[in-house]
Design an enzyme around this catalytic site. Structure first.
Site, PDB file in Angstrom:
ATOM      1  N   ILE A  12       0.839  -1.208   0.000  1.00 25.23           N
ATOM      2  CA  ILE A  12       0.000   0.000   0.000  1.00 25.23           C
ATOM      3  C   ILE A  12       0.873   1.257   0.000  1.00 25.23           C
ATOM      4  CG2 ILE A  12      -1.990   1.144   1.050  1.00 25.23           C
ATOM      5  CD1 ILE A  12      -2.595  -1.475   2.512  1.00 25.23           C
ATOM      6  N   THR A 125      -5.928  -0.804  10.666  1.00 22.97           N
ATOM      7  CA  THR A 125      -6.684  -1.831   9.962  1.00 22.97           C
ATOM      8  C   THR A 125      -8.018  -2.111  10.654  1.00 22.97           C
ATOM      9  OG1 THR A 125      -6.703  -4.224   9.518  1.00 22.97           O
ATOM     10  CG2 THR A 125      -5.246  -3.487  11.257  1.00 22.97           C
ATOM     11  N   ASP A 126      -8.985  -2.581   9.896  1.00 18.10           N
ATOM     12  CA  ASP A 126     -10.273  -2.961  10.495  1.00 18.10           C
ATOM     13  C   ASP A 126     -10.138  -4.187  11.393  1.00 18.10           C
ATOM     14  OD1 ASP A 126      -9.880  -4.893   8.534  1.00 18.10           O
ATOM     15  OD2 ASP A 126     -11.850  -4.662   7.605  1.00 18.10           O
ATOM     16  N   GLU A 127      -8.979  -4.884  11.273  1.00 19.42           N
ATOM     17  CA  GLU A 127      -8.812  -6.105  12.075  1.00 19.42           C
ATOM     18  C   GLU A 127      -8.740  -5.804  13.565  1.00 19.42           C
ATOM     19  OE1 GLU A 127      -6.227  -9.111  10.481  1.00 19.42           O
ATOM     20  OE2 GLU A 127      -6.447  -8.319   8.458  1.00 19.42           O
ATOM     21  N   TYR A 153      -1.029 -10.140  15.087  1.00 17.28           N
ATOM     22  CA  TYR A 153      -0.967  -8.987  14.169  1.00 17.28           C
ATOM     23  C   TYR A 153      -1.977  -7.924  14.571  1.00 17.28           C
ATOM     24  CZ  TYR A 153      -2.259  -6.163  10.112  1.00 17.28           C
ATOM     25  OH  TYR A 153      -2.585  -5.100   9.297  1.00 17.28           O
ATOM     26  N   LYS A 157      -1.504  -4.018  16.072  1.00 16.16           N
ATOM     27  CA  LYS A 157      -2.039  -2.807  15.416  1.00 16.16           C
ATOM     28  C   LYS A 157      -2.956  -2.058  16.392  1.00 16.16           C
ATOM     29  CE  LYS A 157      -1.480  -1.672  11.661  1.00 16.16           C
ATOM     30  NZ  LYS A 157      -0.404  -0.837  11.038  1.00 16.16           N
TER      31      LYS A 157
HETATM   32  P1  NAD Z   1       3.481  -4.825   3.375  1.00 12.69           P
HETATM   33  O1  NAD Z   1       3.860  -5.967   4.253  1.00 12.69           O
HETATM   34  O2  NAD Z   1       3.266  -5.051   1.917  1.00 12.69           O
HETATM   35  O3  NAD Z   1       4.578  -3.658   3.507  1.00 12.69           O
HETATM   36  C1  NAD Z   1       5.148  -3.291   4.725  1.00 12.69           C
HETATM   37  C2  NAD Z   1       6.401  -2.471   4.426  1.00 12.69           C
HETATM   38  O4  NAD Z   1       6.968  -2.051   5.689  1.00 12.69           O
HETATM   39  C3  NAD Z   1       7.501  -3.266   3.700  1.00 12.69           C
HETATM   40  O5  NAD Z   1       8.009  -2.494   2.634  1.00 12.69           O
HETATM   41  C4  NAD Z   1       8.558  -3.474   4.770  1.00 12.69           C
HETATM   42  O6  NAD Z   1       9.882  -3.541   4.248  1.00 12.69           O
HETATM   43  C5  NAD Z   1       8.356  -2.259   5.645  1.00 12.69           C
HETATM   44  N1  NAD Z   1       8.844  -2.465   7.016  1.00 12.69           N
HETATM   45  C6  NAD Z   1       8.573  -3.523   7.826  1.00 12.69           C
HETATM   46  N2  NAD Z   1       9.216  -3.378   8.992  1.00 12.69           N
HETATM   47  C7  NAD Z   1       9.895  -2.199   8.937  1.00 12.69           C
HETATM   48  C8  NAD Z   1      10.730  -1.486   9.838  1.00 12.69           C
HETATM   49  N3  NAD Z   1      11.001  -1.969  11.048  1.00 12.69           N
HETATM   50  N4  NAD Z   1      11.233  -0.297   9.450  1.00 12.69           N
HETATM   51  C9  NAD Z   1      10.968   0.194   8.212  1.00 12.69           C
HETATM   52  N5  NAD Z   1      10.201  -0.435   7.312  1.00 12.69           N
HETATM   53  C10 NAD Z   1       9.668  -1.616   7.673  1.00 12.69           C
HETATM   54  O7  NAD Z   1       2.186  -4.209   4.051  1.00 12.69           O
HETATM   55  P2  NAD Z   1       0.899  -3.512   3.382  1.00 12.69           P
HETATM   56  O8  NAD Z   1      -0.096  -4.553   3.047  1.00 12.69           O
HETATM   57  O9  NAD Z   1       1.339  -2.547   2.350  1.00 12.69           O
HETATM   58  O10 NAD Z   1       0.336  -2.725   4.642  1.00 12.69           O
HETATM   59  C11 NAD Z   1       0.790  -1.406   4.940  1.00 12.69           C
HETATM   60  C12 NAD Z   1       0.083  -0.903   6.190  1.00 12.69           C
HETATM   61  O11 NAD Z   1      -1.318  -0.896   5.975  1.00 12.69           O
HETATM   62  C13 NAD Z   1       0.322  -1.772   7.427  1.00 12.69           C
HETATM   63  O12 NAD Z   1       0.472  -0.920   8.540  1.00 12.69           O
HETATM   64  C14 NAD Z   1      -0.951  -2.596   7.542  1.00 12.69           C
HETATM   65  O13 NAD Z   1      -1.207  -2.914   8.897  1.00 12.69           O
HETATM   66  C15 NAD Z   1      -1.973  -1.631   6.995  1.00 12.69           C
HETATM   67  N6  NAD Z   1      -3.165  -2.242   6.366  1.00 12.69           N
HETATM   68  C16 NAD Z   1      -3.021  -3.185   5.397  1.00 12.69           C
HETATM   69  C17 NAD Z   1      -4.157  -3.706   4.789  1.00 12.69           C
HETATM   70  C18 NAD Z   1      -4.051  -4.733   3.667  1.00 12.69           C
HETATM   71  O14 NAD Z   1      -5.077  -5.231   3.211  1.00 12.69           O
HETATM   72  N7  NAD Z   1      -2.861  -5.056   3.170  1.00 12.69           N
HETATM   73  C19 NAD Z   1      -5.424  -3.273   5.168  1.00 12.69           C
HETATM   74  C20 NAD Z   1      -5.534  -2.299   6.167  1.00 12.69           C
HETATM   75  C21 NAD Z   1      -4.387  -1.790   6.752  1.00 12.69           C
HETATM   76  P1  TYD Z   2      -5.091 -12.490   3.912  1.00 14.29           P
HETATM   77  O1  TYD Z   2      -4.868 -12.029   2.517  1.00 14.29           O
HETATM   78  O2  TYD Z   2      -3.971 -13.128   4.660  1.00 14.29           O
HETATM   79  O3  TYD Z   2      -5.660 -11.214   4.724  1.00 14.29           O
HETATM   80  P2  TYD Z   2      -6.308 -11.123   6.209  1.00 14.29           P
HETATM   81  O4  TYD Z   2      -6.042 -12.363   6.945  1.00 14.29           O
HETATM   82  O5  TYD Z   2      -5.557  -9.966   6.781  1.00 14.29           O
HETATM   83  O6  TYD Z   2      -7.763 -10.846   5.995  1.00 14.29           O
HETATM   84  O7  TYD Z   2      -6.322 -13.493   3.927  1.00 14.29           O
HETATM   85  C1  TYD Z   2      -7.581 -13.120   3.434  1.00 14.29           C
HETATM   86  C2  TYD Z   2      -8.527 -14.275   3.678  1.00 14.29           C
HETATM   87  O8  TYD Z   2      -8.110 -15.383   2.870  1.00 14.29           O
HETATM   88  C3  TYD Z   2      -8.503 -14.770   5.119  1.00 14.29           C
HETATM   89  O9  TYD Z   2      -9.831 -15.144   5.479  1.00 14.29           O
HETATM   90  C4  TYD Z   2      -7.605 -15.994   5.083  1.00 14.29           C
HETATM   91  C5  TYD Z   2      -7.838 -16.547   3.671  1.00 14.29           C
HETATM   92  N1  TYD Z   2      -6.682 -17.250   3.054  1.00 14.29           N
HETATM   93  C6  TYD Z   2      -6.846 -18.528   2.517  1.00 14.29           C
HETATM   94  O10 TYD Z   2      -7.950 -19.087   2.525  1.00 14.29           O
HETATM   95  N2  TYD Z   2      -5.770 -19.134   1.946  1.00 14.29           N
HETATM   96  C7  TYD Z   2      -4.520 -18.558   1.928  1.00 14.29           C
HETATM   97  O11 TYD Z   2      -3.560 -19.191   1.425  1.00 14.29           O
HETATM   98  C8  TYD Z   2      -4.372 -17.241   2.472  1.00 14.29           C
HETATM   99  C9  TYD Z   2      -3.050 -16.554   2.455  1.00 14.29           C
HETATM  100  C10 TYD Z   2      -5.487 -16.618   3.023  1.00 14.29           C
END
Ligand code: NAD
Ligand code: TYD
Length: 339
Positions: A12, A125-127, A153, A157
């Site tokens: 993101i 996050t909504d989690e 996780y 958060k």
């Molecule tokens: P991601 O795992 O793809 O990216 C995380 C980034 O943080 C990586 O580039 C990593 O190198 C960097 N990082 C990790 N530890 C670090 C440290 N100690 N110092 C500096 N950099 C560090 O994650 P994402 O999916 O892009 O999520 C980004 C943020 O959004 C997170 O805070 C996550 O909780 C939040 N979020 C994600 C989702 C989703 O669906 N992916 C939804 C809601 C909120």
């Molecule tokens: P994920 O992408 O890990 O996001 P989050 O757990 O943060 O919602 O998983 C999304 C949903 O998909 C979650 O209900 C777990 C499920 N899932 C599988 O069924 N198989 C998989 O291999 C993975 C990675 C996730």
């Protein structure tokens, strides 16, 4: 305006870097990222050609390093994406989640007090709200739904969120928090559901669906998340939490079947595996507050966004193949072999 985007080499954060550089050509954008397994400099290749963009490799938990950076750069706004973000990894090894997600946030906020910023935005996050039951479709997460976390996780958060709000109340740090539902789109690391399923289906490999595949997630196209954060950092009220989501609920099985249909692959690739411990049943966001206060609305419906995403993965095979050919393969073998 100079914005620090932490975690900008991840999914993101990198999309947000590109969003800012495009929308605000006069802004300076600095990305601080440690390049963990989830960070990828290749993702920022185009941004690195932009003279308003700087990449700094470093750890947000490294207090001296972070303070030096804040002192020399003088940031106006901090947007903290840096985190350990994968629930399954937090079940295997919670420690690094607590360190990065909680203590890293503390270090960034302490630096923001020492070298004052106009805004510290925490990407949450909504989690943090835990989950909703499948048989109560009328229930949604609102900003004052109690925090009720399920995984290390989400607990990390939620802890960070509480710390951020405490820095507002106690130190008057100008904070905002956004809590977004599941994102999908370009540069999504292929350990998460959607890119994992696309990349494996393309290679005719089995698709590991946890449990019965009936868990529900509320999917948001990543660009819509970026536009919401943009509005919050420019117009949001300090001390406030904003939920972000677009009423795009799907069961995991629906998501996987949509991807298979899009790729023209058979449903026989689906393989049901042992469920995730503590697996949250349903996430669903009520985005009324951000809509009414800031006029935010998502632009991309799931059926369109998933097509765009599949197309992106087809056109950027080398990006995800490089990841799958590296250290990640060991993780996959370890996590899925006994399921
Ligand atoms: P991601 O795992 O793809 O990216 C995380 C980034 O943080 C990586 O580039 C990593 O190198 C960097 N990082 C990790 N530890 C670090 C440290 N100690 N110092 C500096 N950099 C560090 O994650 P994402 O999916 O892009 O999520 C980004 C943020 O959004 C997170 O805070 C996550 O909780 C939040 N979020 C994600 C989702 C989703 O669906 N992916 C939804 C809601 C909120
Ligand atoms: P994920 O992408 O890990 O996001 P989050 O757990 O943060 O919602 O998983 C999304 C949903 O998909 C979650 O209900 C777990 C499920 N899932 C599988 O069924 N198989 C998989 O291999 C993975 C990675 C996730």
């Amino acid at each position: 305006m100079k914005i620090l985007v932490t975690g900008g080499a991840g999914f993101i954060g990198s999309n947000f870097v590109y969003y800012l550089l495009k929308k605000y050509p006069e802004y300076k954008v600095v990305c601080l990222d440690m390049l963990t397994y989830a960070g990828n400099l290749e993702t920022l290749e185009d941004a690195l050609k932009n003279e308003n963009f700087t990449f700094v490799k470093g750890d947000i938990t490294d207090r001296d390093f972070v303070f030096d950076l804040f002192s020399s750069e003088g940031f106006d706004v901090i947007v903290n994406f840096a985190a350990e973000s994968h629930v399954d990894r937090s079940i295997e090894d919670p420690g690094v989640f607590l360190k990065t997600n909680i203590l890293g946030t503390q270090v960034l906020m302490d630096a923001s007090r020492e070298y004052p910023v106009k805004r510290f935005h925490q990407v949450s996050t909504d989690e943090v709200y835990g989950d909703l039951p499948l048989d109560r479709p009328e229930l949604f997460f609102v900003e004052d739904t109690p925090l009720h976390t399920s995984s290390p996780y989400s607990a990390s958060k939620a802890s960070a969120d509480l710390l951020v709000l405490s820095y507002f109340r106690t130190f008057k740090l100008p904070v905002t928090i956004s809590r977004c539902s599941n994102n999908y789109g370009p540069y999504h690391f292929p350990e998460k559901l959607i890119p994992l399923m696309i990349s494996r289906a393309l290679k005719d490999e089995s698709l590991p669906v946890y449990g019965k595949g009936e868990n529900v997630r509320d999917w948001l196209y990543v660009e819509d998340h970026c536009s919401a954060i943009d509005l919050i950092i420019h117009k949001g009220r300090v001390g406030e939490v904003y939920n972000i989501g677009g009423h795009n609920e799907r069961t995991n099985l629906q998501v996987v079947k949509t991807i298979l249909a899009e790729l023209g692959k058979p449903e026989s690739l689906i393989h049901y595996v042992t469920d995730r411990p503590g697996h949250d049943m349903r996430y669903a966001i009520d985005p009324t507050k951000i809509k009414e206060e800031l006029g935010w609305e998502p632009e991309t419906k799931f059926d369109d966004g998933i097509k765009l995403t599949v197309k992106w993965y087809l056109e950027h095979k080398s990006w995800w193949e490089n990841i799958l050919n590296g250290e990640y393969q060991n993780y996959f073998d370890k996590m899925y072999q006994d399921r």
